[in-house]
Design a protein around this motif. Structure first.
Motif, PDB file in Angstrom:
ATOM      1  N   ALA A 164       0.823  -1.208   0.000  1.00 53.58           N
ATOM      2  CA  ALA A 164       0.000   0.000   0.000  1.00 53.58           C
ATOM      3  C   ALA A 164       0.861   1.263   0.000  1.00 53.58           C
ATOM      4  N   GLN A 165       2.164   1.105  -0.114  1.00 52.99           N
ATOM      5  CA  GLN A 165       3.139   2.192  -0.126  1.00 52.99           C
ATOM      6  C   GLN A 165       3.058   3.045   1.140  1.00 52.99           C
ATOM      7  N   ASP A 166       2.810   2.377   2.257  1.00 52.30           N
ATOM      8  CA  ASP A 166       2.770   3.047   3.563  1.00 52.30           C
ATOM      9  C   ASP A 166       3.903   2.476   4.412  1.00 52.30           C
ATOM     10  N   THR A 167       5.006   3.179   4.433  1.00 52.97           N
ATOM     11  CA  THR A 167       6.136   2.719   5.232  1.00 52.97           C
ATOM     12  C   THR A 167       6.265   3.488   6.544  1.00 52.97           C
ATOM     13  N   LEU A 168       5.553   4.583   6.656  1.00 53.43           N
ATOM     14  CA  LEU A 168       5.649   5.395   7.866  1.00 53.43           C
ATOM     15  C   LEU A 168       4.970   4.717   9.057  1.00 53.43           C
ATOM     16  N   THR A 169       3.798   4.153   8.838  1.00 55.13           N
ATOM     17  CA  THR A 169       3.064   3.526   9.945  1.00 55.13           C
ATOM     18  C   THR A 169       3.851   2.392  10.587  1.00 55.13           C
ATOM     19  N   PRO A 170       4.372   1.415   9.817  1.00 53.07           N
ATOM     20  CA  PRO A 170       5.157   0.360  10.473  1.00 53.07           C
ATOM     21  C   PRO A 170       6.412   0.883  11.158  1.00 53.07           C
ATOM     22  N   ALA A 171       7.003   1.939  10.614  1.00 48.41           N
ATOM     23  CA  ALA A 171       8.202   2.503  11.240  1.00 48.41           C
ATOM     24  C   ALA A 171       7.872   3.125  12.591  1.00 48.41           C
ATOM     25  N   LEU A 172       6.778   3.881  12.650  1.00 49.50           N
ATOM     26  CA  LEU A 172       6.394   4.505  13.915  1.00 49.50           C
ATOM     27  C   LEU A 172       5.965   3.472  14.951  1.00 49.50           C
ATOM     28  N   VAL A 173       5.224   2.468  14.515  1.00 48.26           N
ATOM     29  CA  VAL A 173       4.819   1.396  15.438  1.00 48.26           C
ATOM     30  C   VAL A 173       6.048   0.629  15.904  1.00 48.26           C
ATOM     31  N   GLY A 174       6.999   0.410  15.009  1.00 50.45           N
ATOM     32  CA  GLY A 174       8.232  -0.279  15.380  1.00 50.45           C
ATOM     33  C   GLY A 174       9.038   0.477  16.420  1.00 50.45           C
ATOM     34  N   VAL A 175       9.127   1.790  16.271  1.00 48.23           N
ATOM     35  CA  VAL A 175       9.854   2.608  17.256  1.00 48.23           C
ATOM     36  C   VAL A 175       9.164   2.530  18.610  1.00 48.23           C
ATOM     37  N   ALA A 176       7.838   2.619  18.617  1.00 49.00           N
ATOM     38  CA  ALA A 176       7.097   2.529  19.879  1.00 49.00           C
ATOM     39  C   ALA A 176       7.296   1.162  20.538  1.00 49.00           C
ATOM     40  N   CYS A 177       7.340   0.114  19.731  1.00 50.36           N
ATOM     41  CA  CYS A 177       7.526  -1.229  20.297  1.00 50.36           C
ATOM     42  C   CYS A 177       8.952  -1.444  20.796  1.00 50.36           C
ATOM     43  N   VAL A 178       9.919  -0.780  20.202  1.00 45.23           N
ATOM     44  CA  VAL A 178      11.291  -0.844  20.723  1.00 45.23           C
ATOM     45  C   VAL A 178      11.353  -0.197  22.097  1.00 45.23           C
ATOM     46  N   VAL A 179      10.642   0.907  22.257  1.00 43.61           N
ATOM     47  CA  VAL A 179      10.594   1.570  23.560  1.00 43.61           C
ATOM     48  C   VAL A 179       9.950   0.644  24.599  1.00 43.61           C
ATOM     49  N   VAL A 180       8.859  -0.025  24.205  1.00 40.93           N
ATOM     50  CA  VAL A 180       8.212  -0.994  25.104  1.00 40.93           C
ATOM     51  C   VAL A 180       9.173  -2.121  25.436  1.00 40.93           C
ATOM     52  N   HIS A 181       9.889  -2.612  24.431  1.00 41.43           N
ATOM     53  CA  HIS A 181      10.832  -3.718  24.625  1.00 41.43           C
ATOM     54  C   HIS A 181      11.919  -3.348  25.626  1.00 41.43           C
ATOM     55  N   VAL A 182      12.538  -2.197  25.423  1.00 40.25           N
ATOM     56  CA  VAL A 182      13.608  -1.765  26.329  1.00 40.25           C
ATOM     57  C   VAL A 182      13.061  -1.547  27.742  1.00 40.25           C
ATOM     58  N   GLY A 183      11.883  -0.941  27.829  1.00 36.90           N
ATOM     59  CA  GLY A 183      11.270  -0.727  29.141  1.00 36.90           C
ATOM     60  C   GLY A 183      10.989  -2.029  29.871  1.00 36.90           C
ATOM     61  N   LEU A 184      10.501  -3.029  29.139  1.00 41.46           N
ATOM     62  CA  LEU A 184      10.242  -4.327  29.773  1.00 41.46           C
ATOM     63  C   LEU A 184      11.525  -5.014  30.223  1.00 41.46           C
ATOM     64  N   VAL A 185      12.558  -4.937  29.404  1.00 39.25           N
ATOM     65  CA  VAL A 185      13.835  -5.555  29.794  1.00 39.25           C
ATOM     66  C   VAL A 185      14.373  -4.904  31.068  1.00 39.25           C
ATOM     67  N   ILE A 186      14.317  -3.588  31.119  1.00 38.14           N
ATOM     68  CA  ILE A 186      14.819  -2.891  32.305  1.00 38.14           C
ATOM     69  C   ILE A 186      13.961  -3.203  33.528  1.00 38.14           C
ATOM     70  N   ALA A 187      12.644  -3.242  33.341  1.00 35.37           N
ATOM     71  CA  ALA A 187      11.747  -3.491  34.471  1.00 35.37           C
ATOM     72  C   ALA A 187      11.850  -4.915  35.000  1.00 35.37           C
ATOM     73  N   LEU A 188      12.136  -5.867  34.125  1.00 37.57           N
ATOM     74  CA  LEU A 188      12.128  -7.276  34.525  1.00 37.57           C
ATOM     75  C   LEU A 188      13.513  -7.864  34.756  1.00 37.57           C
ATOM     76  N   LYS A 189      14.567  -7.101  34.530  1.00 35.78           N
ATOM     77  CA  LYS A 189      15.915  -7.677  34.574  1.00 35.78           C
ATOM     78  C   LYS A 189      16.310  -8.196  35.954  1.00 35.78           C
ATOM     79  N   ASP A 190      15.822  -7.573  37.020  1.00 34.68           N
ATOM     80  CA  ASP A 190      16.226  -8.017  38.352  1.00 34.68           C
ATOM     81  C   ASP A 190      15.589  -9.351  38.726  1.00 34.68           C
ATOM     82  N   GLY A 191      14.335  -9.520  38.377  1.00 38.71           N
ATOM     83  CA  GLY A 191      13.633 -10.740  38.762  1.00 38.71           C
ATOM     84  C   GLY A 191      13.836 -11.905  37.813  1.00 38.71           C
TER      85      GLY A 191
END
Length: 92
Positions: A25-52
């Motif tokens: 559909a020639q829409d590359t912006l939406t997956p890029a923005l969702v990907g950036v948001a999910c990277v932030v979620v990923h890093v946040g989860l790793v930091i939050a769960l790393k001790d346990g």
């Protein structure tokens, strides 16, 4: 009961399929923005769960962030496709 080991792989496979929909559909912006948001979620989860969970937090964060990405991309794609992508359109 432990989770099935193939469940995160399903999200990875669905991500590839959804990305092809967006690229066709020639829409590359939406997956890029969702990907950036999910990277932030990923890093946040790793930091939050790393001790346990130690190193297992990386695997859990990957599964959760990929699943979240697939869900968000799917629900953002549905309005673009219209009725042709719903279960109601499949009934005679």
């Amino acid at each position: 009961m432990p989770a099935h080991p193939l469940r995160p792989l399903t999200a990875l496979a669905l991500e590839i399929i959804l990305m092809r929909f967006y690229f066709s559909a020639q829409d590359t912006l939406t997956p890029a923005l969702v990907g950036v948001a999910c990277v932030v979620v990923h890093v946040g989860l790793v930091i939050a769960l790393k001790d346990g969970m130690q190193h297992r937090s990386i695997a859990l964060a990957t599964a959760v962030s990929k699943s979240l990405k697939v869900l968000v991309l799917y629900f953002l794609l549905r309005p673009k496709l219209g009725e042709g992508f719903s279960a109601d359109a499949m009934t005679p």
